[in-house]
Design a protein around this motif. Sequence first.
Motif, short mmCIF file in Angstrom:
data_model
loop_
_atom_site.label_atom_id
_atom_site.label_comp_id
_atom_site.label_asym_id
_atom_site.label_seq_id
_atom_site.Cartn_x
_atom_site.Cartn_y
_atom_site.Cartn_z
N SER A 150 6.62 38.24 -4.16
CA SER A 150 6.42 38.83 -2.84
C SER A 150 7.05 37.89 -1.83
CB SER A 150 4.92 38.97 -2.57
OG SER A 150 4.67 39.00 -1.20
N SER A 151 7.96 38.41 -1.01
CA SER A 151 8.62 37.50 -0.08
C SER A 151 8.41 37.98 1.35
CB SER A 151 10.11 37.40 -0.40
OG SER A 151 10.70 38.65 -0.23
N ILE A 152 8.52 37.03 2.25
CA ILE A 152 8.39 37.39 3.66
C ILE A 152 9.39 36.59 4.48
CG2 ILE A 152 6.48 35.76 4.09
CD1 ILE A 152 5.63 38.63 5.71
N ASN A 153 10.18 37.32 5.26
CA ASN A 153 11.15 36.67 6.13
C ASN A 153 10.52 36.52 7.50
OD1 ASN A 153 13.26 36.28 8.07
ND2 ASN A 153 14.71 36.83 6.45
N LEU A 154 10.40 35.26 7.94
CA LEU A 154 9.66 35.00 9.18
C LEU A 154 10.34 35.61 10.40
CD1 LEU A 154 8.47 31.32 8.79
CD2 LEU A 154 7.65 33.40 7.70
N PHE A 155 11.64 35.77 10.33
CA PHE A 155 12.35 36.29 11.51
C PHE A 155 12.48 37.82 11.47
CE2 PHE A 155 13.37 31.86 11.33
CZ PHE A 155 13.19 31.48 12.66
N HIS A 156 12.27 38.40 10.30
CA HIS A 156 12.29 39.87 10.18
C HIS A 156 11.11 40.29 9.32
CE1 HIS A 156 16.37 39.45 11.66
NE2 HIS A 156 16.58 38.58 10.69
N PRO A 157 9.88 40.09 9.81
CA PRO A 157 8.74 40.38 8.95
C PRO A 157 8.49 41.89 8.83
CG PRO A 157 7.98 39.49 11.05
CD PRO A 157 9.47 39.59 11.13
N GLN A 158 9.46 42.58 8.25
CA GLN A 158 9.34 44.03 8.13
C GLN A 158 8.23 44.40 7.12
OE1 GLN A 158 11.73 42.20 6.54
NE2 GLN A 158 13.15 43.54 5.48
N LYS A 159 7.84 45.61 7.18
CA LYS A 159 6.75 46.06 6.31
C LYS A 159 7.10 45.84 4.84
CE LYS A 159 3.55 49.62 7.56
NZ LYS A 159 2.94 49.31 8.81
N ASN B 297 1.52 48.22 -4.81
CA ASN B 297 0.72 47.84 -5.96
C ASN B 297 0.79 46.35 -6.28
OD1 ASN B 297 -0.51 50.27 -6.69
ND2 ASN B 297 1.45 51.01 -7.51
N GLN B 298 0.81 45.57 -5.23
CA GLN B 298 0.78 44.13 -5.45
C GLN B 298 -0.64 43.64 -5.25
OE1 GLN B 298 4.42 41.89 -3.93
NE2 GLN B 298 4.16 43.59 -2.49
N PRO B 299 -1.19 42.97 -6.25
CA PRO B 299 -2.55 42.46 -6.08
C PRO B 299 -2.62 41.29 -5.09
CG PRO B 299 -1.68 41.83 -8.23
CD PRO B 299 -0.66 42.73 -7.61
N PHE B 300 -1.49 40.55 -4.97
CA PHE B 300 -1.45 39.43 -4.01
C PHE B 300 -0.11 39.52 -3.25
CE2 PHE B 300 -3.81 37.98 -7.73
CZ PHE B 300 -4.98 37.50 -7.17
N TYR B 301 -0.12 39.31 -2.00
CA TYR B 301 1.14 39.22 -1.26
C TYR B 301 0.99 38.33 -0.02
CZ TYR B 301 -0.81 43.14 1.48
OH TYR B 301 -1.60 43.95 2.24
N LEU B 302 2.12 38.01 0.58
CA LEU B 302 2.12 37.12 1.75
C LEU B 302 2.15 37.93 3.03
CD1 LEU B 302 4.76 34.43 0.68
CD2 LEU B 302 2.26 34.21 0.68
N MET B 303 1.54 37.38 4.06
CA MET B 303 1.59 38.02 5.36
C MET B 303 1.78 36.94 6.42
SD MET B 303 -1.23 40.35 7.19
CE MET B 303 -1.61 39.11 8.39
#
Length: 516
Positions: A166-175, A180-186
């Motif tokens: 699970s990845s998250i781009n801090l400058f484009h935190p798109q949805k 169905n991910q039991p864990f993800y970053l926000m």
Amino acid sequence: MLLFYILLLLIGFSESREHEISINEETPINTIIFDLNSLSSSLITYQLLESSSLLYFNSTTNLISISKRIDRDTLCPNDDLCSKCYLTIKLYDMFYYDILLLKFQINDINDNQPIFSSNTYSISLTENNMPGMKIRLSKAEDIDCLINGVQLYELTYVYNNRVIISSINLFHPQKQNQTNQPFYLMYDINSDLYLIINMSLDRELQSEYIFTITANDYKYTTSTKLTLTVLDVNDHNPKFSQTIYTVNISYSTPIGTILTKLTAYDADSEENAHIYYSLLSIDGYKLETNEKNELFQLNSYTGELSIISKLNHLDTKNIFKLVIGASDGTHNAIPALTTVYINIQNDLLNDNQSLIQLTFGSNNVSKNFSEVYISENLPNATFIAYIKSNSNLQLITHEGFFLQKLTENSFTLLTDRIYDREKCSSYNVHLRNENIERKFQIIVTDINDCKPIWNSSILNIDLDLYIQLNEPIVLTLNATDYDENSHVGYRKKKYIMATMDNINIKSINIKLYIRI
Ligand SMILES: *[C@@H]1O[C@H](CO)[C@@H](O)[C@H](O)[C@H]1NC(C)=O
Ligand SMILES: *[C@@H]1O[C@H](CO)[C@@H](O)[C@H](O)[C@H]1NC(C)=O
Ligand SMILES: *[C@@H]1O[C@H](CO)[C@@H](O)[C@H](O)[C@H]1NC(C)=O
Ligand SMILES: *[C@@H]1O[C@H](CO)[C@@H](O)[C@H](O)[C@H]1NC(C)=O
Ligand SMILES: *[C@@H]1O[C@H](CO)[C@@H](O)[C@H](O)[C@H]1NC(C)=O
Ligand SMILES: *[C@@H]1O[C@H](CO)[C@@H](O)[C@H](O)[C@H]1NC(C)=O
Ligand SMILES: *[C@@H]1O[C@H](CO)[C@@H](O)[C@H](O)[C@H]1NC(C)=O
Ligand SMILES: *[C@@H]1O[C@H](CO)[C@@H](O)[C@H](O)[C@H]1NC(C)=O
Ligand SMILES: *[C@@H]1O[C@H](CO)[C@@H](O)[C@H](O)[C@H]1NC(C)=O
Ligand SMILES: *[C@@H]1O[C@H](CO)[C@@H](O)[C@H](O)[C@H]1NC(C)=O
């Protein structure tokens, strides 16, 4: 020597020209970053008033170069947007009689990798939680500017024999488009990073999860390991009472001063007894567990932060950023974090030592600053010194000079006459600002400005006494000169009816022959 003095006009003081120049941090030492000759077609002499010790101004060539390593990330650690990191040089323009301010904006380069405060973290949670639970994670710190800082976080783990990223781009935190991910970053609007537990944990099915969290600044990546243990009892991490602490100190703050006392509390219990504080990084540079640093000391048990070194030598440093963690010490839990900003203020009023700060115009000043040598015959209103002080500055002695206000906190001391060493060879300057005093002596140095004077006038010779044809009249004369160490020489001028002998330094014999 004349070049080192400035004639200041009384008009035009409020004029101050500014130039902004952009340079990269880590530009090699000795690189020339500005040529003052480019500002004018005529050759202008500049007097250095104030400078950063990281820069060098060569008054012979008018070139400004780098003299020490420039590391933006320690120079301006809190300037995340890279908008206000400057080194300045203040010069006096001896042609236009105004102050020239050169501001070098220090640009960031991506020269640092992100760093997590620890290589492993562990958290424990009780089972049967509500899905959607948020756990705040320690972010990786990257001391570069935001634009060169962490851009992307990735969470990698194995679930049901499947590798999930699970990845998250801090400058484009798109949805999130994965489902169905039991864990993800926000990542939320307060710039906090969270692990979302999108399931109800069941200790009987799985009692431990291991995650790899990777921070990526698009040049470097760093990873840390997070272990989640599923418990059946409650256990909370501590919290700090403030997320940011600010402390103002000055360069003269005494060693041992307690700067601030941090407090964290544990949500589990009323007592703080087992909170353990640790200094995690200074200006983004991570400190290993129990690593001592030479400037600050944190009492792990009381949270008292004190200063353990003099800061005098850090003349270009004006802020420190310390990250401090609090944990309950039982295991390597995610520590609660707080940031302490320590501002070093060069406030004239707070710092008695610098209440009167002198920069002399002369390049010939005695080592103890008690004597300043200035050549005689320089124009009236010649620059003696640039003074940083507040408006309480008083001139106790007045003979030979006067004070001119430049700005709220700066003055120039100027001569009030054309100095003549033969009339007065020194002036005493006595400055006071409340209980601070500065005294120095202006010593007027000699130039050869006096004509030799004969000890008697030849025209007064009574010729009757001497007159005898073909017999010389012998006159012994000497000449003196009021200049220092002057040597008078004697030389025959054309058309004077005299011959000379015994030419020596002391006196001269002149034989006069009368022709009829
Ligand atoms: C300043 O420039 C002159 C002329 O290039 C050079 O001779 C001198 O060494 C320089 N001064 C320093 C301290 O580098
Ligand atoms: C969203 O889903 C598409 C198709 O599955 C995938 O190619 C893309 O990389 C995903 N985007 C993100 C940000 O994960
Ligand atoms: C959270 O869990 C629900 C139910 O399993 C699932 O439908 C949803 O897609 C998950 N959310 C994410 C972002 O994976
Ligand atoms: C520190 O100084 C700044 C001004 O320089 C002031 O605004 C701030 O309130 C001071 N902070 C503390 C804690 O004294
Ligand atoms: C600084 O000046 C103030 C008053 O002007 C005085 O009370 C204080 O003792 C001085 N501090 C030092 C270190 O001289
Ligand atoms: C400074 O001036 C004094 C007195 O004129 C002289 O003796 C000395 O050599 C000078 N020093 C320099 C560095 O010019
Ligand atoms: C400062 O140095 C000069 C010689 O350079 C000496 O004559 C003078 O006495 C010294 N003054 C003090 C206050 O030490
Ligand atoms: C020198 O300049 C000052 C300031 O302009 C003036 O007050 C003073 O009279 C001048 N002195 C002489 C001797 O011209
Ligand atoms: C001038 O100086 C010379 C040499 O020292 C001396 O012999 C002579 O008497 C002096 N003359 C007068 C008028 O003082
Ligand atoms: C030159 O003459 C003056 C005046 O007579 C005398 O005071 C001085 O000592 C003489 N100097 C020398 C070098 O003879």
